[in-house]
Structures are given as structure tokens and as C-alpha cells.
Enzyme design. Sequence first.
Site, mmCIF file in Angstrom:
data_model
loop_
_atom_site.group_PDB
_atom_site.id
_atom_site.type_symbol
_atom_site.label_atom_id
_atom_site.label_comp_id
_atom_site.label_asym_id
_atom_site.label_seq_id
_atom_site.Cartn_x
_atom_site.Cartn_y
_atom_site.Cartn_z
ATOM 1 N N CYS A 114 -3.002 63.219 16.322
ATOM 2 C CA CYS A 114 -1.702 63.286 15.635
ATOM 3 C C CYS A 114 -1.827 63.718 14.168
ATOM 4 O O CYS A 114 -0.843 64.137 13.562
ATOM 5 C CB CYS A 114 -0.977 61.946 15.726
ATOM 6 S SG CYS A 114 -0.591 61.509 17.429
ATOM 7 N N HIS A 250 4.666 62.448 10.067
ATOM 8 C CA HIS A 250 4.392 62.503 11.510
ATOM 9 C C HIS A 250 5.358 61.538 12.185
ATOM 10 O O HIS A 250 5.637 60.458 11.681
ATOM 11 C CB HIS A 250 2.943 62.104 11.779
ATOM 12 C CG HIS A 250 2.671 61.867 13.227
ATOM 13 N ND1 HIS A 250 3.013 62.790 14.195
ATOM 14 C CD2 HIS A 250 2.122 60.814 13.879
ATOM 15 C CE1 HIS A 250 2.662 62.319 15.374
ATOM 16 N NE2 HIS A 250 2.132 61.122 15.216
ATOM 17 N N ASN A 280 7.123 61.589 20.013
ATOM 18 C CA ASN A 280 5.891 61.886 19.279
ATOM 19 C C ASN A 280 5.240 63.120 19.908
ATOM 20 O O ASN A 280 4.733 63.053 21.017
ATOM 21 C CB ASN A 280 4.969 60.664 19.356
ATOM 22 C CG ASN A 280 3.658 60.858 18.614
ATOM 23 O OD1 ASN A 280 3.319 61.974 18.206
ATOM 24 N ND2 ASN A 280 2.911 59.786 18.452
HETATM 25 O O1 UT7 Z 1 0.877 59.090 16.815
HETATM 26 C C1 UT7 Z 1 -0.282 58.352 17.020
HETATM 27 C C2 UT7 Z 1 -0.153 57.039 16.479
HETATM 28 N N1 UT7 Z 1 0.591 56.163 17.340
HETATM 29 C C3 UT7 Z 1 1.370 55.263 16.804
HETATM 30 O O2 UT7 Z 1 1.526 55.276 15.601
HETATM 31 C C4 UT7 Z 1 1.982 54.219 17.676
HETATM 32 C C5 UT7 Z 1 1.969 52.918 16.930
HETATM 33 N N2 UT7 Z 1 2.473 51.778 17.704
HETATM 34 C C6 UT7 Z 1 3.759 51.664 18.046
HETATM 35 O O3 UT7 Z 1 4.560 52.532 17.796
HETATM 36 C C7 UT7 Z 1 4.207 50.373 18.697
HETATM 37 O O4 UT7 Z 1 3.138 49.446 18.648
HETATM 38 C C8 UT7 Z 1 4.667 50.544 20.169
HETATM 39 C C9 UT7 Z 1 6.000 51.277 20.191
HETATM 40 C C10 UT7 Z 1 3.629 51.306 20.951
HETATM 41 C C11 UT7 Z 1 4.885 49.173 20.799
HETATM 42 O O5 UT7 Z 1 5.812 48.403 20.049
HETATM 43 P P1 UT7 Z 1 5.475 46.892 19.674
HETATM 44 O O6 UT7 Z 1 6.642 46.375 18.959
HETATM 45 O O7 UT7 Z 1 4.163 46.884 18.963
HETATM 46 O O8 UT7 Z 1 5.401 46.233 21.103
HETATM 47 P P2 UT7 Z 1 4.171 45.468 21.774
HETATM 48 O O9 UT7 Z 1 3.102 46.444 22.153
HETATM 49 O O10 UT7 Z 1 3.806 44.306 20.926
HETATM 50 O O11 UT7 Z 1 4.876 44.965 23.103
HETATM 51 C C12 UT7 Z 1 5.940 44.014 23.061
HETATM 52 C C13 UT7 Z 1 6.423 43.784 24.490
HETATM 53 C C14 UT7 Z 1 5.281 43.515 25.468
HETATM 54 O O12 UT7 Z 1 5.735 42.545 26.382
HETATM 55 P P3 UT7 Z 1 5.275 40.995 26.221
HETATM 56 O O13 UT7 Z 1 3.772 41.036 26.311
HETATM 57 O O14 UT7 Z 1 5.781 40.577 24.881
HETATM 58 O O15 UT7 Z 1 5.955 40.358 27.376
HETATM 59 C C15 UT7 Z 1 5.121 44.816 26.199
HETATM 60 O O16 UT7 Z 1 4.613 44.659 27.509
HETATM 61 O O17 UT7 Z 1 7.079 44.965 24.970
HETATM 62 C C16 UT7 Z 1 6.526 45.325 26.234
HETATM 63 N N3 UT7 Z 1 6.629 46.776 26.390
HETATM 64 C C17 UT7 Z 1 7.706 47.383 26.912
HETATM 65 N N4 UT7 Z 1 8.860 46.902 27.402
HETATM 66 C C18 UT7 Z 1 9.767 47.791 27.843
HETATM 67 C C19 UT7 Z 1 5.729 47.718 26.047
HETATM 68 N N5 UT7 Z 1 6.206 48.934 26.346
HETATM 69 C C20 UT7 Z 1 7.429 48.760 26.886
HETATM 70 C C21 UT7 Z 1 8.404 49.634 27.358
HETATM 71 N N6 UT7 Z 1 9.552 49.119 27.845
HETATM 72 N N7 UT7 Z 1 8.237 50.977 27.379
#
Ligand code: UT7
Length: 323
Positions: A114, A250, A280
Site C-alpha cells: 500500500c 492512502h 482500499n
Molecule cells: O492498506 C494497508 C493497511 N491496512 C490497514 O490500514 C487496515 C488497518 N485495520 C483496519 O482498518 C481495521 O483494523 C479493520 C477494519 C480491519 C477491522 O476493524 P476493527 O475495528 O479493528 O475490528 P476488529 O478486527 O477488532 O474486529 C471487531 C469485530 C470482531 O468480532 P468479535 O471478535 O469482536 O466478536 C470481528 O470478527 O468485528 C468482527 N468483524 C466483522 N464483522 C462484520 C471483522 N470483520 C467483519 C466484517 N463484518 N467484515
Amino acid sequence: MRLRSEIIGCGGYLPERIVTNAELARSLDTSDDWIVQRTGIRQRHIAAEGELCSDLARRAAQRALAAAGVTGAELDLIVLATTTPDNTFPATATKVQAQLGMTGGCAFDVQAVCSGFVYALAVADNFIKAGQARTALVIGSETFSRILDWHDRSTCVLFGDGAGALVLRAAPAQGPGDRGVLSTHLHSDGRDYPMLYVDGGPSSTQTTGSVRMDGREVFRNAVHRLAEAVDEALAANRLTAADIDWLVPHQANRRIIDSIGRKLGLSAEKVVVTIDRHANTSAASIPLALAEAAGDGRIRAGQLVLIEAMGGGLTWGASLLRW
Ligand code: UT7
């Protein structure tokens, strides 16, 4: 004579097919609400079957060349940032080189995921400053949809396909007020390799593999490392956040974009956001956003533009441009 890289044209291309969050929620345990609230993404463009990274790159490049009034034959450098090349080798840049009718100079790919566009821009800018290229095309092109695990909701909802390109031309450096690339600042820390990677490759599994990510850790790193890179770019040019006309970040997560904008004290109108429509697009996100904001007249000649990105590696960086 000291040289600088002027920005003389910019273009973007998105595949025709749009996939909404609601469409994904039909086959995946996710929802439009979750995706919008956690990321800001509402839809993404997905390349058609048989539509390759080089096809997106060529279309974006043709638009950038047209905007610059330059033909492919005039180019003497192509640096193409991609993580999703047509083939393991040769570099996708060489295919685009032939398609654009460029027969001299050199064309190669850069891989910084990225952060790829900031890396590619730094390479091209340094070629120009060193007198090794006069007219350079910098491309970010990705078909990320091809390396996603469409059963993994924590990654597959985040990415989209697209390409963007910038044409740079050598000009004499005169001093403060010069237009073009003011400086580029690159970083990487390979200790974070496992935080964001693809679980395949020619040397390891002989398969392409799929994206794997510890999203929470990547998010945490992005917020503080991008803030540091941005401060570094401003300090190197003796500028402050108040001097910035546009932040073109980005587009990985709306919350990361907002956090950097807040840290800089920028009003929301000064931040170019495309993540809602493009998701993204990895190395393509910044040149796509530049093409959109320059194309609709937001970014104007003489304005100060700050770009920044972070990706797998981890890699990250920032650059200041005087448009
Ligand atoms: O470009 C390269 C660099 N990449 C990035 O910069 C990405 C950086 N990270 C992020 O943008 C975020 O961490 C994410 C969008 C990937 C995830 O958001 P988050 O607020 O950090 O969520 P999390 O990973 O802590 O997940 C929270 C909950 C989890 O459920 P539990 O364990 O709390 O029950 C996940 O299983 O959300 C769940 N979850 C989803 N639920 C519905 C994860 N993905 C999804 C989804 N739909 N697509």
C-alpha cells in the site's frame, strides 16, 4: 545544474463493475452497517475476468499522458507500483511500456504494497534529480480482488481494484516556491512482516496466496507511524500543517484518515477521501485520489499537497508536492 521533478499530468482508471457492501453481505457474515462504521467503505470496483493489472495501468497512464500532453514515446522511465502483477515476471511495467509505444529508457516494478506509490514516486524523483531520466511515468495499479480470501470477512470487504498515474518532467531547481516533488520520506521495519502478508508466493508455496492481516495491530501502527512521517516531511521543508492545502492519504480506513487529519488540525474539506467509493486500492489509492481531486478542480496549480501511506512490510512514507 540542480534538477527537480515537475508534475505535468495525472490520470486514474477504475474497472466498470461496482460491488456494494450489501452485495457482499449476501454471501458473507457481514453487513453494510459494520463495514461503513468500521472503515467508511460503501462499495469497491472489481476488475472483469481477464482484465489485468497492466490493463488498468495502461488506461490510467493514457489519461495521465493525455493530461500532460506527452506521448508514450517521449517517456524514458516507468516505475509501476504493484503487489498484483500480471505474472511473477517480467515486471508489469515492461508490458505497459510496450503498450504505450515507449522503446527507450527503462521500466520496472516496485513492491511496497500500500506504500507502493510513495516508494515509486521517490524512485522516479531521484532518477530525475540525478539526471538519469527526463520524463517519467509513475503508476500505482492493483487487482487486489485476485489475492483476497473471499471467505475471510476481516480482509475481503476492505479492498478494491484500480489504477492511477502521474507524469513527472525534469526542470531546473530554482529554490523556494518551486513546483513539483518537494521531498519524499520512506521507511520500513521488516520485524512487522507477519502483521500483513500474503500466505503464498513463487519461492514459498508456488501459489499466489491470499491476504492475511492482524487488522488491529496494523491500524495501531498506521496511526502513529503515519503521523511521524508527516511531521518529518513538513520539518524537512520548514513548513507547518497550516501550510497544507490538501492531504491526499492512502485510503485504508476512514478512521485512520480522520485521525491523521485531526492530528494535523486540518478541516475535513482539505482531506481528499475516496475510500467510500473505491475501498482500499493499495498502491493505486493515492494517484486515483490525486487524479480525482485535480480533475474536478479542487487541487490547483501552486497548492501544497501532502501524501502519506502505510502497507505490508511494514512500509510507510510521506511526500510533499507543490502542484
Ligand atoms: O492498506 C494497508 C493497511 N491496512 C490497514 O490500514 C487496515 C488497518 N485495520 C483496519 O482498518 C481495521 O483494523 C479493520 C477494519 C480491519 C477491522 O476493524 P476493527 O475495528 O479493528 O475490528 P476488529 O478486527 O477488532 O474486529 C471487531 C469485530 C470482531 O468480532 P468479535 O471478535 O469482536 O466478536 C470481528 O470478527 O468485528 C468482527 N468483524 C466483522 N464483522 C462484520 C471483522 N470483520 C467483519 C466484517 N463484518 N467484515
